[in-house]
Design an enzyme around this catalytic site. Structure first.
Site, short mmCIF file in Angstrom:
data_model
loop_
_atom_site.label_atom_id
_atom_site.label_comp_id
_atom_site.label_asym_id
_atom_site.label_seq_id
_atom_site.Cartn_x
_atom_site.Cartn_y
_atom_site.Cartn_z
N LYS A 189 -4.29 -4.44 8.50
CA LYS A 189 -4.90 -5.76 8.67
C LYS A 189 -4.44 -6.28 10.02
O LYS A 189 -3.79 -7.32 10.15
CB LYS A 189 -4.47 -6.67 7.51
N ASP A 246 -1.15 0.46 -2.93
CA ASP A 246 -1.12 0.17 -4.36
C ASP A 246 -2.51 -0.26 -4.81
O ASP A 246 -3.04 0.23 -5.81
CB ASP A 246 -0.09 -0.94 -4.62
C1 IPM Z 1 2.06 1.84 -9.04
C2 IPM Z 1 2.41 0.65 -9.88
C3 IPM Z 1 3.76 0.11 -9.43
C4 IPM Z 1 3.61 -0.27 -7.97
C5 IPM Z 1 4.29 -1.06 -10.27
C6 IPM Z 1 4.37 -0.72 -11.73
C7 IPM Z 1 5.61 -1.56 -9.76
O1 IPM Z 1 1.41 -0.31 -9.83
O2 IPM Z 1 2.82 2.82 -9.05
O3 IPM Z 1 1.02 1.80 -8.39
O4 IPM Z 1 3.14 -1.38 -7.67
O5 IPM Z 1 3.99 0.52 -7.12
MG MG Z 2 -0.33 0.30 -8.77
#
Ligand code: IPM
Ligand code: MG
Length: 358
Positions: A189, A246
């Protein structure tokens, strides 16, 4: 060859799906003459219940001493009221950090046999797609400074990246792109964030000096979120920050048809990695033998490929899974609405074992 594998089944459906992957790995070990020694450790909600903390030292030590870690999933409503460092998710973040796993590989490909489960318009899905998201895993806003002011009516989380952190994940992504279609898209971004401008500069420098054979382009994260749905076949390898990775990896998984199919590998400087399905602990279906074990089984295949350098064995697992799917076998999450003959999690595991033996 002999390997020591730490199992961290976690919560919810974690123990069921890790159990399935262990059966598959044992079958492959027999078939190819290897020995896998499994040791189970608690992390997440189950560790909070037993030890009063999500990531006990015995789990950290066991994982550090292993050749690789297979993780199920952590978390559930029982522990949702806990705050900050006491949450089950802290176990996952802590393991990634102590094991130094800064590169997270999340492949999302459309299985031809599952094209009908794909949510995209047929004119888009028929082009197929096979993308690999490389997510930075031990930096950024997940690990930056955070807090609240004294009054508790304002809070902050900080996105921070150093050149070193960007360089190492960029190199990992370029290496992967080199073995694929040699096309890397760096997602940021940079029109708003200073960390993204440093990210972009650094990725380009590494590309120009070390990987001139790989085509590099940039994309803003909001546009990337749109293109994954609009034209997923554009992508080969995506490299991006912890938070953006994520979000984009959940999106990419869903366009393949089911989050129950997608594996992941987390790697650092050594061959020891952590392997886990990208889905969560699904407490609503835990204990009902409904969970699809395929994402965890494919994660085990990634362990054989990336940590143990056993590509033939990994191919064998991946082939068994895709043959089972091509033969029409389905679990609840990927069945068509009128299909009454779908398999339970344990039946799907047996089916895959049967195909492995062929
Ligand atoms: C992932 C999950 C994790 C993250 C969570 C559960 C902390 O969403 O592995 O993608 O955000 O990394
Ligand atoms: Mg995740």
């Amino acid at each position: 060859m002999e390997f020591n594998i730490a199992l961290v089944p976690g919560d919810g459906i974690g123990p069921e799906i890790v159990g399935s992957a262990v059966k598959v790995m044992e079958t492959v070990a027999d078939k190819f003459g290897h020995k896998f020694n499994f040791t189970t450790y608690l992390a997440g909600g189950c560790a909070i219940d037993k030890y009063g903390e999500p990531l006990p030292q015995v789990t950290v030590d066991g994982c550090l001493a292993s050749d690789s870690v297979l993780l199920g999933a952590v978390g559930g409503p029982k522990w949702d009221h806990l705050s900050g460092n006491m949450r089950p998710e802290k176990a996952l973040l802590g393991l990634r950090k102590v094991l130094g796993l800064y590169t997270n590989l999340r492949p999302a490909a459309l299985q031809p046999a599952l094209a009908e489960a794909c949510v995209l318009r047929p004119d888009i899905s028929e082009k197929g797609f096979d993308l690999m998201i490389v997510r930075e895993l031990t930096g950024g806003i997940y690990f930056g400074e955070r807090g609240r002011n004294k009054a508790g009516d304002a809070a902050f989380d900080t996105e921070a990246y150093s050149v070193l952190e960007i360089e190492r994940v960029a190199r990992a992504a370029f290496e992967i792109a080199r073995k694929r279609k040699k096309h890397l898209t760096s997602v940021d971004k940079a029109n708003v964030l200073e960390t993204s401008r440093l990210w972009r500069e650094t990725v380009h420098r590494i590309g120009q000096t070390e990987y001139p054979d790989v085509t590099l382009d940039d994309m803003y994260v909001d546009n990337a979120a749109m293109q994954i749905i609009r034209a997923p076949s554009f992508f080969d390898v995506i490299v991006t920050s912890n938070m953006f990775g994520d979000i984009l990896s959940d999106e990419a998984s869903q366009v393949t048809g089911s989050i129950g199919l997608l594996a992941s590998a987390s790697l650092g400087e050594t061959t020891r990695g952590m392997y886990e399905p990208i889905h969560g602990s699904a407490p609503d279906i835990a204990g009902k033998d409904l969970a699809n074990p395929i994402a965890t089984i494919l994660s085990a295949a990634m362990m054989l490929r990336y940590s143990f350098d056993l590509p033939e064995e990994a191919d064998c697992i991946e082939r068994a899974v895709s043959d089972v799917l091509s033969a029409g076998w389905r679990t609840a999450d990927i069945k068509s609405p009128d299909d009454e003959n779908y398999l339970s999690g344990s039946q799907m595991t047996e089916k895959i074992l049967e195909y492995l033996g062929r």
